[in-house]
Design a protein around this motif. Structure first.
Motif, PDB file in Angstrom:
ATOM      1  N   PHE A   8       0.816  -1.078   0.012  1.00  0.00           N
ATOM      2  CA  PHE A   8      -0.099  -0.026   0.068  1.00  0.00           C
ATOM      3  C   PHE A   8       0.813   1.203  -0.143  1.00  0.00           C
ATOM      4  N   GLN A   9       0.319   2.316  -0.286  1.00  0.00           N
ATOM      5  CA  GLN A   9       1.071   3.281  -0.391  1.00  0.00           C
ATOM      6  C   GLN A   9       0.557   4.687   0.433  1.00  0.00           C
ATOM      7  N   ILE A  10       1.420   5.682   0.669  1.00  0.00           N
ATOM      8  CA  ILE A  10       1.037   6.825   1.411  1.00  0.00           C
ATOM      9  C   ILE A  10      -0.113   7.647   0.819  1.00  0.00           C
ATOM     10  N   GLY A  11      -1.138   7.770   1.735  1.00  0.00           N
ATOM     11  CA  GLY A  11      -2.435   8.609   0.841  1.00  0.00           C
ATOM     12  C   GLY A  11      -3.449   7.666   0.517  1.00  0.00           C
ATOM     13  N   GLN A  12      -3.180   6.169   0.816  1.00  0.00           N
ATOM     14  CA  GLN A  12      -4.333   5.360   0.162  1.00  0.00           C
ATOM     15  C   GLN A  12      -5.079   4.944   1.266  1.00  0.00           C
ATOM     16  N   ILE A  13      -6.477   4.748   1.097  1.00  0.00           N
ATOM     17  CA  ILE A  13      -7.507   4.418   2.128  1.00  0.00           C
ATOM     18  C   ILE A  13      -7.686   2.831   2.077  1.00  0.00           C
ATOM     19  N   PHE A  19     -11.019  -6.109  12.117  1.00  0.00           N
ATOM     20  CA  PHE A  19     -11.624  -4.668  12.950  1.00  0.00           C
ATOM     21  C   PHE A  19     -12.372  -3.888  12.390  1.00  0.00           C
ATOM     22  N   PRO A  20     -13.393  -3.334  12.584  1.00  0.00           N
ATOM     23  CA  PRO A  20     -14.562  -2.619  11.647  1.00  0.00           C
ATOM     24  C   PRO A  20     -13.834  -0.956  11.693  1.00  0.00           C
ATOM     25  N   PHE A  21     -12.710  -0.729  10.978  1.00  0.00           N
ATOM     26  CA  PHE A  21     -12.105   0.490  10.952  1.00  0.00           C
ATOM     27  C   PHE A  21     -11.363   0.703   9.906  1.00  0.00           C
ATOM     28  N   ARG A  22     -11.313   2.031   9.379  1.00  0.00           N
ATOM     29  CA  ARG A  22     -10.632   2.178   8.151  1.00  0.00           C
ATOM     30  C   ARG A  22      -9.639   3.400   8.337  1.00  0.00           C
ATOM     31  N   GLY A  23      -8.806   3.414   7.298  1.00  0.00           N
ATOM     32  CA  GLY A  23      -7.868   4.776   7.469  1.00  0.00           C
ATOM     33  C   GLY A  23      -7.122   5.067   6.401  1.00  0.00           C
ATOM     34  N   VAL A  24      -6.286   6.322   6.402  1.00  0.00           N
ATOM     35  CA  VAL A  24      -5.631   6.853   5.295  1.00  0.00           C
ATOM     36  C   VAL A  24      -4.116   6.546   5.920  1.00  0.00           C
ATOM     37  N   ILE A  25      -3.117   5.882   5.154  1.00  0.00           N
ATOM     38  CA  ILE A  25      -1.879   5.916   5.440  1.00  0.00           C
ATOM     39  C   ILE A  25      -0.981   7.193   5.288  1.00  0.00           C
ATOM     40  N   TYR A  26      -0.246   7.579   6.426  1.00  0.00           N
ATOM     41  CA  TYR A  26       0.371   8.549   6.298  1.00  0.00           C
ATOM     42  C   TYR A  26       2.082   8.263   6.850  1.00  0.00           C
ATOM     43  N   ASP A  27       2.302   7.081   7.016  1.00  0.00           N
ATOM     44  CA  ASP A  27       3.652   6.523   7.014  1.00  0.00           C
ATOM     45  C   ASP A  27       3.834   5.164   7.074  1.00  0.00           C
ATOM     46  N   VAL A  28       4.825   4.698   6.330  1.00  0.00           N
ATOM     47  CA  VAL A  28       5.129   3.329   6.296  1.00  0.00           C
ATOM     48  C   VAL A  28       6.436   3.035   7.020  1.00  0.00           C
ATOM     49  N   ASP A  81     -15.175   4.290  -1.803  1.00  0.00           N
ATOM     50  CA  ASP A  81     -15.018   5.836  -2.411  1.00  0.00           C
ATOM     51  C   ASP A  81     -15.588   6.848  -1.404  1.00  0.00           C
ATOM     52  N   ARG A  82     -15.819   6.257   0.060  1.00  0.00           N
ATOM     53  CA  ARG A  82     -16.229   7.454   1.056  1.00  0.00           C
ATOM     54  C   ARG A  82     -15.148   8.329   1.339  1.00  0.00           C
ATOM     55  N   PRO A  83     -15.099   9.612   1.522  1.00  0.00           N
ATOM     56  CA  PRO A  83     -13.942  10.278   2.019  1.00  0.00           C
ATOM     57  C   PRO A  83     -13.637   9.927   3.465  1.00  0.00           C
ATOM     58  N   MET A  84     -12.756  10.176   3.841  1.00  0.00           N
ATOM     59  CA  MET A  84     -12.239  10.048   5.443  1.00  0.00           C
ATOM     60  C   MET A  84     -12.766  11.483   6.090  1.00  0.00           C
ATOM     61  N   ARG A  85     -13.352  11.461   7.220  1.00  0.00           N
ATOM     62  CA  ARG A  85     -13.719  12.389   8.009  1.00  0.00           C
ATOM     63  C   ARG A  85     -12.565  12.752   9.127  1.00  0.00           C
ATOM     64  N   HIS A  86     -11.587  12.182   9.331  1.00  0.00           N
ATOM     65  CA  HIS A  86     -10.555  12.120  10.238  1.00  0.00           C
ATOM     66  C   HIS A  86     -10.006  13.777  10.370  1.00  0.00           C
ATOM     67  N   PHE A  93      -3.142  16.061   3.739  1.00  0.00           N
ATOM     68  CA  PHE A  93      -3.368  15.521   2.232  1.00  0.00           C
ATOM     69  C   PHE A  93      -4.143  16.625   1.349  1.00  0.00           C
ATOM     70  N   GLY A  94      -4.203  16.589   0.118  1.00  0.00           N
ATOM     71  CA  GLY A  94      -4.889  17.381  -0.744  1.00  0.00           C
ATOM     72  C   GLY A  94      -6.074  16.439  -1.231  1.00  0.00           C
ATOM     73  N   PRO A  95      -6.500  16.558  -2.513  1.00  0.00           N
ATOM     74  CA  PRO A  95      -7.938  15.934  -2.752  1.00  0.00           C
ATOM     75  C   PRO A  95      -7.731  14.610  -3.011  1.00  0.00           C
ATOM     76  N   GLN A  96      -8.841  13.908  -2.968  1.00  0.00           N
ATOM     77  CA  GLN A  96      -8.612  12.387  -3.089  1.00  0.00           C
ATOM     78  C   GLN A  96      -9.041  12.090  -4.560  1.00  0.00           C
ATOM     79  N   MET A  97      -8.201  10.974  -5.127  1.00  0.00           N
ATOM     80  CA  MET A  97      -8.690  10.474  -6.542  1.00  0.00           C
ATOM     81  C   MET A  97      -8.529   9.024  -6.403  1.00  0.00           C
ATOM     82  N   ASP A  98      -9.552   8.332  -6.772  1.00  0.00           N
ATOM     83  CA  ASP A  98      -9.403   6.918  -6.903  1.00  0.00           C
ATOM     84  C   ASP A  98      -8.876   6.169  -5.604  1.00  0.00           C
ATOM     85  N   GLY A  99      -9.429   6.391  -4.495  1.00  0.00           N
ATOM     86  CA  GLY A  99      -8.951   6.109  -3.307  1.00  0.00           C
ATOM     87  C   GLY A  99      -7.662   6.136  -2.689  1.00  0.00           C
TER      88      GLY A  99
END
Length: 109
Positions: A8-13, A19-28, A81-86, A93-99
């Motif tokens: 996975f890459q930084i910025g990817q959702i 467990f029932p959670f999701r997130g956007v990657i900010y470091d690896v 395709d839901r945006p993150m609310r965090h 991050f800037g705009p989201q495109m394709d997850g």
């Protein structure tokens, strides 16, 4: 120990496999880089291997927002395709495109 390339890459959702959670990657981290105490607190039957990438996430579930540290084996691509609310997503991050969110370029001194 053989280093693996991050799936996975930084910025990817992503979402957690168990467990029932999701997130956007900010470091690896290429391999486990947290404390032994943290690792041992994970129940043994679901404790991940250390020799794989671990991801720092701006995470959220239905109730709250937080920071999570998750092994690659426990992540899946989030295709909702839901945006993150965090609240911190807009800081990093800037705009989201394709997850995937685009990384904001920072100027520091």
């Amino acid at each position: 120990m053989t280093l693996k390339h991050a799936k996975f890459q930084i910025g990817q959702i992503v979402k957690h496999r168990i467990f029932p959670f999701r997130g956007v990657i900010y470091d690896v981290d290429p391999v486990f880089a947290n404390t032994e105490e943290w690792w041992n607190a994970i129940p043994e039957h679901i404790r991940p291997l250390k020799d794989q990438p671990f991801y720092h996430l701006l995470a959220e579930n239905d109730d709250t927002e937080y920071v999570a540290y998750v092994s690659e084996q426990n992540l899946l691509t989030d295709d909702s395709d839901r945006p993150m609310r965090h609240a911190q997503v807009a800081e990093l991050f800037g705009p989201q495109m394709d997850g995937v969110y685009s990384i904001k370029h920072r100027i520091s001194h």
